[in-house]
Scaffold this motif. Structure first.
Motif, PDB file in Angstrom:
ATOM      1  N   MET A  38      30.941 -60.169  72.576  1.00  0.00           N
ATOM      2  CA  MET A  38      31.675 -58.901  72.494  1.00  0.00           C
ATOM      3  C   MET A  38      30.811 -57.808  71.891  1.00  0.00           C
ATOM      4  O   MET A  38      31.261 -56.965  71.141  1.00  0.00           O
ATOM      5  CB  MET A  38      32.979 -59.081  71.711  1.00  0.00           C
ATOM      6  CG  MET A  38      33.960 -60.014  72.420  1.00  0.00           C
ATOM      7  SD  MET A  38      35.484 -60.309  71.507  1.00  0.00           S
ATOM      8  CE  MET A  38      36.276 -58.717  71.658  1.00  0.00           C
ATOM      9  N   THR A  93      41.735 -58.343  67.617  1.00  0.00           N
ATOM     10  CA  THR A  93      41.572 -59.624  68.299  1.00  0.00           C
ATOM     11  C   THR A  93      42.712 -60.552  67.907  1.00  0.00           C
ATOM     12  O   THR A  93      43.419 -60.311  66.922  1.00  0.00           O
ATOM     13  CB  THR A  93      40.234 -60.285  67.934  1.00  0.00           C
ATOM     14  OG1 THR A  93      40.193 -60.531  66.524  1.00  0.00           O
ATOM     15  CG2 THR A  93      39.062 -59.400  68.332  1.00  0.00           C
ATOM     16  N   CYS A 119      37.812 -62.029  76.560  1.00  0.00           N
ATOM     17  CA  CYS A 119      36.544 -61.972  75.836  1.00  0.00           C
ATOM     18  C   CYS A 119      36.658 -62.799  74.566  1.00  0.00           C
ATOM     19  O   CYS A 119      37.690 -62.741  73.869  1.00  0.00           O
ATOM     20  CB  CYS A 119      36.180 -60.537  75.453  1.00  0.00           C
ATOM     21  SG  CYS A 119      35.904 -59.412  76.827  1.00  0.00           S
ATOM     22  N   ASP A 150      34.171 -64.210  71.037  1.00  0.00           N
ATOM     23  CA  ASP A 150      32.927 -64.063  70.285  1.00  0.00           C
ATOM     24  C   ASP A 150      33.038 -64.931  69.043  1.00  0.00           C
ATOM     25  O   ASP A 150      34.108 -64.979  68.409  1.00  0.00           O
ATOM     26  CB  ASP A 150      32.705 -62.600  69.890  1.00  0.00           C
ATOM     27  CG  ASP A 150      31.280 -62.324  69.450  1.00  0.00           C
ATOM     28  OD1 ASP A 150      30.569 -61.587  70.154  1.00  0.00           O
ATOM     29  OD2 ASP A 150      30.867 -62.837  68.381  1.00  0.00           O
ATOM     30  N   PRO A 176      34.133 -58.662  67.431  1.00  0.00           N
ATOM     31  CA  PRO A 176      33.612 -57.494  68.143  1.00  0.00           C
ATOM     32  C   PRO A 176      32.590 -56.730  67.303  1.00  0.00           C
ATOM     33  O   PRO A 176      32.769 -56.556  66.092  1.00  0.00           O
ATOM     34  CB  PRO A 176      34.860 -56.641  68.388  1.00  0.00           C
ATOM     35  CG  PRO A 176      36.009 -57.579  68.267  1.00  0.00           C
ATOM     36  CD  PRO A 176      35.593 -58.611  67.278  1.00  0.00           C
ATOM     37  N   LEU A 181      35.605 -51.626  74.776  1.00  0.00           N
ATOM     38  CA  LEU A 181      36.525 -52.736  74.552  1.00  0.00           C
ATOM     39  C   LEU A 181      37.972 -52.253  74.466  1.00  0.00           C
ATOM     40  O   LEU A 181      38.890 -52.887  75.024  1.00  0.00           O
ATOM     41  CB  LEU A 181      36.140 -53.481  73.271  1.00  0.00           C
ATOM     42  CG  LEU A 181      34.845 -54.312  73.343  1.00  0.00           C
ATOM     43  CD1 LEU A 181      34.482 -54.833  71.958  1.00  0.00           C
ATOM     44  CD2 LEU A 181      34.972 -55.463  74.326  1.00  0.00           C
ATOM     45  N   GLY A 213      28.783 -57.400  76.748  1.00  0.00           N
ATOM     46  CA  GLY A 213      30.102 -57.930  77.061  1.00  0.00           C
ATOM     47  C   GLY A 213      31.136 -56.842  77.244  1.00  0.00           C
ATOM     48  O   GLY A 213      32.007 -56.924  78.115  1.00  0.00           O
ATOM     49  N   ALA A 214      31.037 -55.795  76.428  1.00  0.00           N
ATOM     50  CA  ALA A 214      31.998 -54.693  76.515  1.00  0.00           C
ATOM     51  C   ALA A 214      31.865 -53.945  77.835  1.00  0.00           C
ATOM     52  O   ALA A 214      32.866 -53.568  78.462  1.00  0.00           O
ATOM     53  CB  ALA A 214      31.794 -53.735  75.346  1.00  0.00           C
ATOM     54  N   THR A 223      30.539 -49.404  72.103  1.00  0.00           N
ATOM     55  CA  THR A 223      31.071 -50.744  72.353  1.00  0.00           C
ATOM     56  C   THR A 223      32.560 -50.810  72.057  1.00  0.00           C
ATOM     57  O   THR A 223      33.344 -51.355  72.850  1.00  0.00           O
ATOM     58  CB  THR A 223      30.310 -51.771  71.493  1.00  0.00           C
ATOM     59  OG1 THR A 223      28.916 -51.693  71.812  1.00  0.00           O
ATOM     60  CG2 THR A 223      30.802 -53.175  71.750  1.00  0.00           C
ATOM     61  N   PHE A 265      41.449 -60.474  73.817  1.00  0.00           N
ATOM     62  CA  PHE A 265      40.302 -60.702  72.950  1.00  0.00           C
ATOM     63  C   PHE A 265      40.649 -61.761  71.913  1.00  0.00           C
ATOM     64  O   PHE A 265      41.648 -61.626  71.190  1.00  0.00           O
ATOM     65  CB  PHE A 265      39.903 -59.412  72.212  1.00  0.00           C
ATOM     66  CG  PHE A 265      39.515 -58.273  73.129  1.00  0.00           C
ATOM     67  CD1 PHE A 265      39.075 -58.494  74.425  1.00  0.00           C
ATOM     68  CD2 PHE A 265      39.586 -56.964  72.673  1.00  0.00           C
ATOM     69  CE1 PHE A 265      38.722 -57.441  75.254  1.00  0.00           C
ATOM     70  CE2 PHE A 265      39.229 -55.906  73.486  1.00  0.00           C
ATOM     71  CZ  PHE A 265      38.792 -56.143  74.785  1.00  0.00           C
TER      72      PHE A 265
END
Length: 405
Positions: free
Chosen positions: A41, A25, A61, A63, A67, A196, A45-46, A192, A206
């Protein structure tokens, strides 16, 4: 505040003993813009990010943790098409036509997810299993037979097993069960991360940790303010924040439930035939699955959420009760917990989630109320949100809409 802060899980989920790929990220240091902003995330979300980037949308994205750090790690990841609410009971609540559509869509979602994982070559320990829905205090033997027949009339394969057939085939002593096929088990953190990372290859951006604090929108755009200043401007906003509900989401028939789970040591020689996913037609229910390396995961003992402190203090006692139930159900197992944890999730009266644009806010989409079918409903949400943002209407969108009756 966009969302109230809550601890989504605590304890020691088994998934942290398996290494998931790292998801890089960036820090958000300036104002940015995108086609779609996804808040959250986790797995929901993924899935949305992968579907949207696959269709060519630009995606950011964010968070507030990072993640894979929310409630996704608390799931036991029984990816079943069987809904929390039996078909017969859902028919009484929503009508036969809507109930059958919901069950068929759930079945299709599991097939679509399996295909997507294969297409993307995501290593998430995916396995396909039969499933057993055991007679309990919600559906006893005669009601379970009626449920089997209702599924068959809907075009969903189901076989009723008598007590003798269940004992001979699976070594389980219950009054009866429904046997189905085609459900999945997987590692939710690896899934996930894989989704991503594929989105990242397609130029998704991200940012974490980033906490959204305000939402402003008009006919053309949505502007999300963040705690440390920079804003994110998007054509559409997707809220995938689990049960950390935002102020903009309308009041619904939605409640927060806490669940507890344990995982045993590896014992592959003790796994029951077919490593069938097991779910009880009881309240409170019990659910059981195995992992690819032979651990047994067992969860349930659900209660209405009060606060994180009370939920967390119950971990030891709930783990003991789950182990005792597991031992009675499958006496060949060593039920001693090696891992024990708790998490909270949203659910609804009917068991159907809320997915779609918020009333009066056509550019703000939300997904919530997943109950025990979190990953399955995340797949459905990714399909419905993709259609809506692409200017089309999913044929089942009204089943899950916030404005449904």
């Amino acid at each position: 505040m966009v969302a109230r802060k809550l601890d989504l899980r605590s304890g020691r989920p088994v998934w942290f003993s398996y290494r998931a790929p790292s998801v890089p990220t960036e820090k958000l240091t300036r104002d940015v813009s995108t086609g779609v902003l996804i808040v959250g995330m986790g797995v929901s979300g993924a899935m949305a990010a992968e579907a949207l980037t696959r269709a060519g949308h630009s995606v950011i994205c964010i968070d507030r943790r990072g993640p894979l750090e929310g409630s996704t790690s608390a799931t036991t990841a029984l990816v079943q098409f069987e809904l929390d609410q039996p078909l017969t009971k859902l028919s009484a609540m929503r009508g036969k036509a809507d109930a059958e559509r919901a069950w068929r869509r759930s079945r299709l979602a599991v097939l679509n997810l399996q295909g997507r994982i294969a297409e993307l070559a995501i290593d998430c320990n995916l396995t396909c299993h039969p499933a057993l829905y055991l007679a309990g205090n919600v559906l006893r033997r005669s009601a379970l037979r009626a449920e089997t027949e209702a599924r068959q009339r809907t075009g969903i394969a189901a076989t009723y097993l008598s007590r003798q057939a269940l004992a001979e085939g699976f070594g389980i002593d219950r009054a009866g069960a429904i046997l189905s096929h085609g459900n999945l088990a997987l590692d939710p953190r690896k899934l996930t991360a894989g989704l991503l990372l594929r989105s990242l290859v397609r130029k998704a951006r991200f940012y974490a940790p980033v906490e959204a604090t305000t939402i402003d929108h008009d006919r053309e755009r949505v502007v999300v303010g963040t705690k440390h200043g920079p804003t994110i401007t998007a054509q559409h906003l997707v809220l995938a924040t689990g049960y950390e509900l935002t102020n903009i989401i309308p009041s619904t028939a939605h409640r927060i439930v806490s669940t507890w789970a344990i995982a045993t040591k590896r014992q592959p020689k003790n796994i029951w035939p077919g490593a069938a996913l097991i779910w009880e037609a009881s309240e409170p229910y019990l659910y059981v699955r195995s992992t690819a390396d032979g651990r047994v995961l067992c969860g349930g003992e659900d209660e209405d959420f009060v606060d994180e402190g009370k939920r967390d203090r119950l971990i030891a006692g709930k783990a003991e009760r789950l182990a005792a139930k597991l031992s009675r159900l499958l006496p060949q197992l060593d039920p001693t917990p090696e891992f024990a944890w708790t998490g909270s999730f949203g659910t609804t009266t009917t068991g159907l989630p809320y997915i779609g644009a918020l009333p009066g806010h056509p550019r703000v989409h939300a997904v919530m109320g997943y109950g025990g079918n979190g990953i399955t409903f995340s797949q459905i949400a990714s399909e419905i949100v993709l259609s809506a943002i692409g200017g089309a209407e999913d044929s089942d969108a009204k089943l899950f809409a916030f404005a449904r009756s």
